[in-house]
Design a protein around this motif. Sequence first.
Motif, short mmCIF file in Angstrom:
data_model
loop_
_atom_site.label_atom_id
_atom_site.label_comp_id
_atom_site.label_asym_id
_atom_site.label_seq_id
_atom_site.Cartn_x
_atom_site.Cartn_y
_atom_site.Cartn_z
N UNK A 110 -1.20 -0.59 2.31
CA UNK A 110 -1.10 -0.11 1.07
C UNK A 110 -1.16 -0.90 -0.08
N UNK A 111 -2.68 -1.13 -0.83
CA UNK A 111 -2.32 -1.32 -1.79
C UNK A 111 -3.00 -0.63 -2.87
N UNK A 112 -2.18 -0.82 -3.57
CA UNK A 112 -2.07 0.72 -4.99
C UNK A 112 -1.82 -0.44 -6.19
N UNK A 113 -2.21 0.63 -7.21
CA UNK A 113 -1.78 -0.01 -8.56
C UNK A 113 -2.26 1.21 -9.55
N UNK B 154 2.98 3.37 -9.91
CA UNK B 154 2.11 3.08 -8.23
C UNK B 154 1.71 1.91 -8.04
N UNK B 155 2.87 0.91 -7.54
CA UNK B 155 2.01 -0.91 -7.64
C UNK B 155 3.00 -1.21 -6.72
N UNK B 156 2.31 -1.94 -5.95
CA UNK B 156 2.94 -2.81 -4.48
C UNK B 156 3.66 -3.99 -5.75
N UNK B 157 4.70 -4.49 -4.79
CA UNK B 157 5.49 -5.70 -5.14
C UNK B 157 5.01 -6.62 -4.76
N UNK B 158 5.71 -8.06 -4.31
CA UNK B 158 5.29 -9.17 -4.04
C UNK B 158 5.41 -9.24 -2.79
N UNK B 159 6.44 -8.72 -2.11
CA UNK B 159 6.75 -8.60 -0.54
C UNK B 159 6.21 -8.03 0.29
N UNK B 160 5.18 -6.65 -0.69
CA UNK B 160 3.96 -5.98 0.03
C UNK B 160 5.49 -4.86 0.40
N UNK C 57 6.11 -0.73 -1.42
CA UNK C 57 4.93 0.94 -2.14
C UNK C 57 5.85 1.12 -2.55
N UNK C 58 6.21 0.82 -4.81
CA UNK C 58 7.19 1.05 -5.32
C UNK C 58 6.57 1.84 -6.95
N UNK C 59 7.43 3.04 -6.99
CA UNK C 59 7.20 3.94 -7.48
C UNK C 59 7.84 4.69 -7.87
N UNK C 60 7.57 4.21 -9.50
CA UNK C 60 8.51 4.24 -10.63
C UNK C 60 8.10 5.32 -12.00
N UNK C 61 9.36 5.84 -11.63
CA UNK C 61 9.48 6.96 -12.68
C UNK C 61 10.47 6.61 -14.09
N UNK D 123 7.66 -0.61 3.81
CA UNK D 123 9.05 -0.39 2.71
C UNK D 123 8.52 0.86 1.64
N UNK D 124 8.90 2.15 1.14
CA UNK D 124 8.40 2.29 -0.04
C UNK D 124 9.90 2.88 -0.55
N UNK D 125 10.15 2.12 -1.97
CA UNK D 125 10.99 1.78 -2.69
C UNK D 125 10.65 3.37 -4.17
N UNK D 126 11.51 4.15 -4.39
CA UNK D 126 11.63 4.64 -5.46
C UNK D 126 12.54 4.71 -6.32
N UNK D 127 11.51 3.86 -7.65
CA UNK D 127 12.86 3.86 -8.59
C UNK D 127 12.78 4.66 -9.47
N UNK D 128 14.18 5.36 -10.92
CA UNK D 128 13.91 5.69 -11.55
C UNK D 128 14.88 5.37 -12.66
#
Length: 131
Positions: free
Chosen positions: A7-10, A22-28, A30-34, A70-75
Amino acid sequence: MTKRLQVTANLVLQHKHNEIKIQNDHEGSLIVQFPDNTSFNNFLKTKLPFKPNNKTIAKANTTLYEKGQPVIIKVKNEDWMVLGRSHKPEIKYAKVAVPYLSYNTSWKTVVYFLSGGIGAAFLYLLIRKRS
């Protein structure tokens, strides 16, 4: 053998005065940042095409784990949900459940909880009186 899901997202979603990234980190992953709790709570208010519950989250986690995504949801730069990193989802239930329940509970549910609490209190008093 399963192929790794790529998944490539920015993306940057503008919501009122907040930006959801919504973006990818260096490990691939997917990070969703609120940016704050309010934007996450507003996301929970939206109508989703599925009923969010533990079974749905577990299915999503299993699928993401099998695909290696992995999908990480951050607040506020703090991990609130991590799916697909291990067999079990990592969720901070105290932070996620309270706003979800406050938006999705009906007055009937509140009455059931109150009557259950009152029943438990009476049962406790009855047992204590007999002993």
